[in-house]
Structures are given as C-alpha cells and as structure tokens.
Design a protein around this motif. Structure first.
Motif, PDB file in Angstrom:
ATOM      1  N   SER A 239       0.811  -1.225   0.000  1.00 62.14           N
ATOM      2  CA  SER A 239       0.000   0.000   0.000  1.00 62.14           C
ATOM      3  C   SER A 239       0.845   1.275   0.000  1.00 62.14           C
ATOM      4  O   SER A 239       0.422   2.303  -0.535  1.00 62.14           O
ATOM      5  N   GLY A 240       2.043   1.215   0.578  1.00 68.05           N
ATOM      6  CA  GLY A 240       2.891   2.401   0.635  1.00 68.05           C
ATOM      7  C   GLY A 240       3.364   2.885  -0.724  1.00 68.05           C
ATOM      8  O   GLY A 240       3.831   4.022  -0.854  1.00 68.05           O
ATOM      9  N   LEU A 241       3.264   2.040  -1.749  1.00 69.64           N
ATOM     10  CA  LEU A 241       3.701   2.435  -3.090  1.00 69.64           C
ATOM     11  C   LEU A 241       2.560   2.930  -3.968  1.00 69.64           C
ATOM     12  O   LEU A 241       2.804   3.437  -5.062  1.00 69.64           O
ATOM     13  N   VAL A 242       1.331   2.776  -3.509  1.00 73.43           N
ATOM     14  CA  VAL A 242       0.186   3.126  -4.350  1.00 73.43           C
ATOM     15  C   VAL A 242       0.254   4.586  -4.794  1.00 73.43           C
ATOM     16  O   VAL A 242      -0.017   4.921  -5.953  1.00 73.43           O
ATOM     17  N   ARG A 243       0.635   5.475  -3.902  1.00 73.69           N
ATOM     18  CA  ARG A 243       0.664   6.901  -4.265  1.00 73.69           C
ATOM     19  C   ARG A 243       1.755   7.215  -5.276  1.00 73.69           C
ATOM     20  O   ARG A 243       1.738   8.270  -5.913  1.00 73.69           O
ATOM     21  N   HIS A 244       2.726   6.313  -5.424  1.00 73.81           N
ATOM     22  CA  HIS A 244       3.798   6.522  -6.399  1.00 73.81           C
ATOM     23  C   HIS A 244       3.485   5.899  -7.753  1.00 73.81           C
ATOM     24  O   HIS A 244       4.234   6.113  -8.717  1.00 73.81           O
ATOM     25  N   LEU A 245       2.405   5.140  -7.849  1.00 69.76           N
ATOM     26  CA  LEU A 245       2.074   4.456  -9.092  1.00 69.76           C
ATOM     27  C   LEU A 245       1.401   5.430 -10.058  1.00 69.76           C
ATOM     28  O   LEU A 245       0.283   5.875  -9.841  1.00 69.76           O
ATOM     29  N   SER A 246       2.104   5.740 -11.140  1.00 68.93           N
ATOM     30  CA  SER A 246       1.587   6.669 -12.131  1.00 68.93           C
ATOM     31  C   SER A 246       0.817   5.960 -13.232  1.00 68.93           C
ATOM     32  O   SER A 246      -0.158   6.503 -13.761  1.00 68.93           O
ATOM     33  N   ASP A 247       1.232   4.730 -13.578  1.00 66.89           N
ATOM     34  CA  ASP A 247       0.586   4.028 -14.677  1.00 66.89           C
ATOM     35  C   ASP A 247       0.875   2.542 -14.564  1.00 66.89           C
ATOM     36  O   ASP A 247       1.903   2.135 -13.993  1.00 66.89           O
ATOM     37  N   CYS A 248      -0.003   1.723 -15.112  1.00 68.92           N
ATOM     38  CA  CYS A 248       0.212   0.283 -15.223  1.00 68.92           C
ATOM     39  C   CYS A 248      -0.588  -0.202 -16.416  1.00 68.92           C
ATOM     40  O   CYS A 248      -1.790   0.043 -16.490  1.00 68.92           O
ATOM     41  N   ARG A 249       0.095  -0.883 -17.350  1.00 72.15           N
ATOM     42  CA  ARG A 249      -0.576  -1.315 -18.573  1.00 72.15           C
ATOM     43  C   ARG A 249       0.192  -2.473 -19.198  1.00 72.15           C
ATOM     44  O   ARG A 249       1.280  -2.832 -18.759  1.00 72.15           O
ATOM     45  N   PHE A 250      -0.386  -3.045 -20.251  1.00 75.45           N
ATOM     46  CA  PHE A 250       0.268  -4.097 -21.023  1.00 75.45           C
ATOM     47  C   PHE A 250       0.796  -3.535 -22.334  1.00 75.45           C
ATOM     48  O   PHE A 250       0.205  -2.619 -22.921  1.00 75.45           O
ATOM     49  N   MET A 251       1.896  -4.097 -22.781  1.00 80.85           N
ATOM     50  CA  MET A 251       2.459  -3.790 -24.099  1.00 80.85           C
ATOM     51  C   MET A 251       2.365  -5.078 -24.923  1.00 80.85           C
ATOM     52  O   MET A 251       3.057  -6.062 -24.643  1.00 80.85           O
ATOM     53  N   HIS A 252       1.506  -5.070 -25.914  1.00 82.97           N
ATOM     54  CA  HIS A 252       1.175  -6.295 -26.646  1.00 82.97           C
ATOM     55  C   HIS A 252       2.062  -6.551 -27.864  1.00 82.97           C
ATOM     56  O   HIS A 252       2.030  -7.644 -28.427  1.00 82.97           O
TER      57      HIS A 252
END
Length: 270
Positions: A239-252
């Motif tokens: 949970s401590g990293l959630v505020r640092h997460l800018s994006d998450c996606r797949f590269m197909h």
C-alpha cells in the motif's frame, strides 16, 4: 515509449539502453515471460527490451541453459545489474531481475527456487524490494494441480515471512503468476478454486493489484492459447507504493510480433 513507437523499432537498429540517471526520477518496471529465451529470438527480445526504455526488467521462464546464460551476459554487458537465484541442475527455469542505474543488492528468500528472485533497490522515494516470480504452469491435470497448489502455498508462506521481516520496506511483486483474478473474463474452466484463492490471499497480505487499480474496467489479456486468452501476468504493490504508481498497462507488440507468447506488463512509479 508507447507501444506504437515500439512496433516500429522491433527490426530496426537497436535503441540505446535506458540512461542511468532515469533511476533518480522513476522506476520503470517491465515484466515479461521470455518463453524459454531461445537463441533464435534472443537478439530480437533484447532489442525490444532495450527499446522499452525500462530500468527494472523482471524476466520469467528463462531457461537454465547456455541461451539463458547468454541473455544474462548480454544484459550485464549493456550495463544492467542482474539478480537471480542460483538454479540447481534439475531446475529448468529461472527468474531474473535486471536493473539499470539503481543501487541494488540481491536478498535471500525463505523459499529456495530459481523461479523466484528478490532484489532491493534504492528508488527516488527510498528502498524498494522487487520480487519476481514465475509460478507453476497450469498443466490441466491432477498432478499439475497438486504441484501448483503446493508451490502457491510455499510462496504465500515465503511472502508472508518476507513482509514480516522487512516490514519497513515497500514491495513490488510482479511476473507470470499463472493465476487469474476472480471473475476473470472470459471465464476459464481449467483453473481451480485454489488458483483464485492464491490471488485473493495475495490481496489478503496487503498487496494491491496495480493493473486493476489503474485500469478498473481493463480487459487486457496477456497470453492466448487454443481456447482463448488469459491475464496470467500481474503486478502487485504494498500500500505504501500506491501513491507513487503513475501508470500500469500491457504492451502487446512483443506478443503480436511473436518474440514471446506473452505480452509485457509495465508499471511506472515516481
């Protein structure tokens, strides 16, 4: 670099690897099942990885053979620091974590398997543990189910012990976990309740599904077989990293160009 730009680079001249100073600003995490890292596709795969401009590469299903060793050597010669668990002679696969520009060291884990690698690196926002995992494949047999369940139980125990021992250090868990989230669409009939329970229990350890957090309605699938696609690759954060997460996606593009049978997954933390 976006997926469209990557498409044009696949068979052109190699891009420069990501600069070291990027690590002072952000973690660009990419996980990819390298499908055994065969020699016939190794150079294309490395070029694709370098063109991604990611500085934390978690590579799963790497063969414990000469071709896999060569891939590690190539990463190291390009300036990446590679962390992996020592593979025993009877272990076919391993997971490696290759980082660029970070202070990094490998960590021991309570679970002895080359399918698991753990590295502690110094991110712009402090130390972070990166856990790379290649879980046991669903072989659609009773024996496979038993082996997979035993592996999942061992990993959950190891993960719980690591989080308890290193409670002050945030953590990224990523890789080919070979499980589906509950309610996966399309529905898949060859996964058992213990597989979905593995996902639930990871969340129960306080881990957050980064893709689902950023793509609440996302329908990406990371692997396709004769009966359709599945999202087998995952990234979880404490949970401590959630505020640092800018994006998450797949590269197909890496899958569409048949460099691997899996799509890559990325997470940007800054």
């Amino acid at each position: 670099m976006n997926d469209d730009a990557m498409q044009g680079l696949l068979f052109g001249s190699a891009e420069e690897v990501v600069a070291d100073d990027v690590a002072s600003r952000e973690m660009r995490v990419l996980t990819l099942n390298v499908q055994g890292s065969p020699a016939t596709r190794r150079d294309e795969m490395l070029q694709w990885l370098y063109a991604s401009e990611c500085n934390v590469l978690v590579l799963t299903e790497m063969r414990n053979n000469d071709s896999g060793n060569r891939m590690i050597q190539e990463l190291e010669s390009s300036g990446f620091h590679v962390v992996r668990t020592r593979a025993e002679p009877d272990e076919r696969y391993r997971t490696v974590i290759a980082t660029k520009g970070f202070e990094v060291r490998g960590l021991d884990t309570p679970m002895a398997t080359s399918r698991l690698a753990v590295a502690r690196l110094t991110a712009p926002f402090g130390p972070v543990d990166v856990v790379g995992l290649y879980s046991v494949t669903n072989g659609m047999s009773e024996e496979s189910s038993h082996s997979r369940r035993a592996f999942q139980e061992s990993f959950l125990s190891a993960m719980e012990a690591h989080l308890r021992t290193h409670s002050g250090v945030p953590l990224v868990l990523t890789g080919d976990l070979n499980v589906l989230e509950p309610g996966h669409r399309p529905a898949v009939d060859n996964f058992e309740e213990h597989d979905y329970d593995f996902y639930r229990r990871l969340c129960g350890l306080g881990l957050v599904d980064a893709y689902r957090l950023k793509q609440p309605e996302g329908t990406d699938l990371s692997w396709y077989g004769p009966k359709g696609g599945q999202r087998l690759d995952h990234t979880f954060l404490t949970s401590g990293l959630v505020r640092h997460l800018s994006d998450c996606r797949f590269m197909h593009s890496v899958r569409e160009c048949r460099i691997s049978d899996h799509s890559a997954m990325t997470a940007l933390l800054r």
